[in-house]
Design a protein around this motif. Structure first.
Motif, mmCIF file in Angstrom:
data_model
loop_
_atom_site.group_PDB
_atom_site.id
_atom_site.type_symbol
_atom_site.label_atom_id
_atom_site.label_comp_id
_atom_site.label_asym_id
_atom_site.label_seq_id
_atom_site.Cartn_x
_atom_site.Cartn_y
_atom_site.Cartn_z
ATOM 1 N N LYS A 1 0.812 -1.215 0.000
ATOM 2 C CA LYS A 1 0.000 0.000 0.000
ATOM 3 C C LYS A 1 0.850 1.272 0.000
ATOM 4 O O LYS A 1 0.332 2.362 -0.200
ATOM 5 C CB LYS A 1 -0.908 0.036 1.237
ATOM 6 N N ARG B 1 -6.467 1.945 -2.276
ATOM 7 C CA ARG B 1 -7.474 0.956 -1.902
ATOM 8 C C ARG B 1 -7.507 -0.164 -2.946
ATOM 9 O O ARG B 1 -6.848 -0.078 -3.997
ATOM 10 C CB ARG B 1 -8.844 1.622 -1.797
ATOM 11 N N ARG B 2 -8.269 -1.184 -2.699
ATOM 12 C CA ARG B 2 -8.342 -2.322 -3.620
ATOM 13 C C ARG B 2 -9.044 -1.898 -4.912
ATOM 14 O O ARG B 2 -10.037 -1.172 -4.881
ATOM 15 C CB ARG B 2 -9.073 -3.487 -2.976
ATOM 16 N N LEU C 1 -13.117 0.789 -5.796
ATOM 17 C CA LEU C 1 -12.761 1.563 -4.611
ATOM 18 C C LEU C 1 -11.574 2.473 -4.887
ATOM 19 O O LEU C 1 -11.548 3.629 -4.446
ATOM 20 C CB LEU C 1 -12.443 0.612 -3.451
ATOM 21 N N ASP D 1 -11.521 6.703 -4.928
ATOM 22 C CA ASP D 1 -10.605 7.516 -4.138
ATOM 23 C C ASP D 1 -9.852 8.506 -5.022
ATOM 24 O O ASP D 1 -9.676 9.674 -4.661
ATOM 25 C CB ASP D 1 -9.618 6.612 -3.398
#
Length: 260
Positions: free
Chosen positions: A84, A121-122, A234, A238
């Motif tokens: 991440k 995010r995923r 997702l 974002d």
């Protein structure tokens, strides 16, 4: 007698209050350690672990089985945190003093820093309780219609500089919540499908136009696009919302200057 000899000098009220405080302290410690499953260990400006990271140690690894066949997730996990971590941020420290602001070194809107920052995010759609994508275009939902307020479809989209940049062609609905989350704007006057999403919270619907003050005409081509025409992930959500939010400071050089 048991009642006299064993409990004769024992204060049940005092015992009850002490048991409560012990339980409450344990609960606070447990919740704090569980809160450290993601984002830890912390990093300071020099990418080191700060000395005052936490009073409590990082919890042991726990594996969660994700629903709808989306695999497993183990936290805390160095591999997960490293995946991440964004290491290519176009930022520079404004001072050697700890806690000093970081300033953008490139185009902050495209680099995703400051107010335009986003979290990795995923890259999959958010699902509802039945395993279906939560957010869908209204054009694909036969049971949805506009029952109150102004219908923005067909209205011109105007940026913060007063320039017309396109026209609203669709609305994206959060199906379980029955709320409009995004508007689809076609940036091509001929309607050839060069579309972008507008977060509903960043749009003001008027009688003859939809105004988005955070962006100027030259910013719209840079709005992150979706890889699927009827689904938003997702990660895409974002990036899109961060881009519009960043425009409030970075859409033009004048916006980032000091105002007296």
């Amino acid at each position: 007698m048991v009642g006299v000899e064993f409990f004769g000098n024992f204060d049940l009220a005092s015992a009850a209050i002490w048991l409560f405080w012990i339980f409450f302290a344990g609960l606070v410690i447990y919740l704090q350690t569980e809160n450290m499953r993601e984002g830890y260990p912390l990093r300071d400006d020099d990418d080191d672990v700060p000395a005052n990271e936490s009073l409590w140690p990082i919890p042991k690894e726990k594996t969660f089985h994700l629903r709808d066949g989306r695999g497993e997730l183990t936290v805390p996990s160095k591999e997960y945190e490293d995946s991440k971590m964004r290491t290519d941020l176009a930022l520079a420290r404004s001072s050697e003093a700890s806690g000093s602001p970081w300033v953008p070194t490139g185009d902050p809107m495209k680099d995703g820093v400051g107010p335009a920052s986003w979290a990795p995010r995923r890259d999959i759609a958010e699902l509802d309780a039945h395993g279906h994508a939560k957010i869908k275009p209204m054009s694909t939902l036969e049971d949805f219609k506009v029952s109150a307020g102004r219908d923005p479809r067909g209205k011109a989209v105007v940026g913060g500089d007063g320039e017309v940049v396109g026209r609203v062609t669709d609305m994206w609905v959060d199906v379980p919540e029955q709320m409009v989350r995004y508007l689809t704007v076609d940036l091509n006057p001929e309607g050839t499908g060069k579309t972008r999403l507008i977060p509903m919270t960043m749009a003001k619907i008027g009688t003859d136009r939809v105004t988005v003050r955070s962006l100027h005409a030259h910013n719209w081509d840079g709005v992150p696009a979706t890889k699927n025409g009827d689904e938003v992930t997702l990660l895409e959500e974002d990036k899109i919302t961060a881009y519009y939010a960043g425009g409030t400071l970075y859409a033009s050089p004048e916006r980032s200057q000091t105002v007296l």
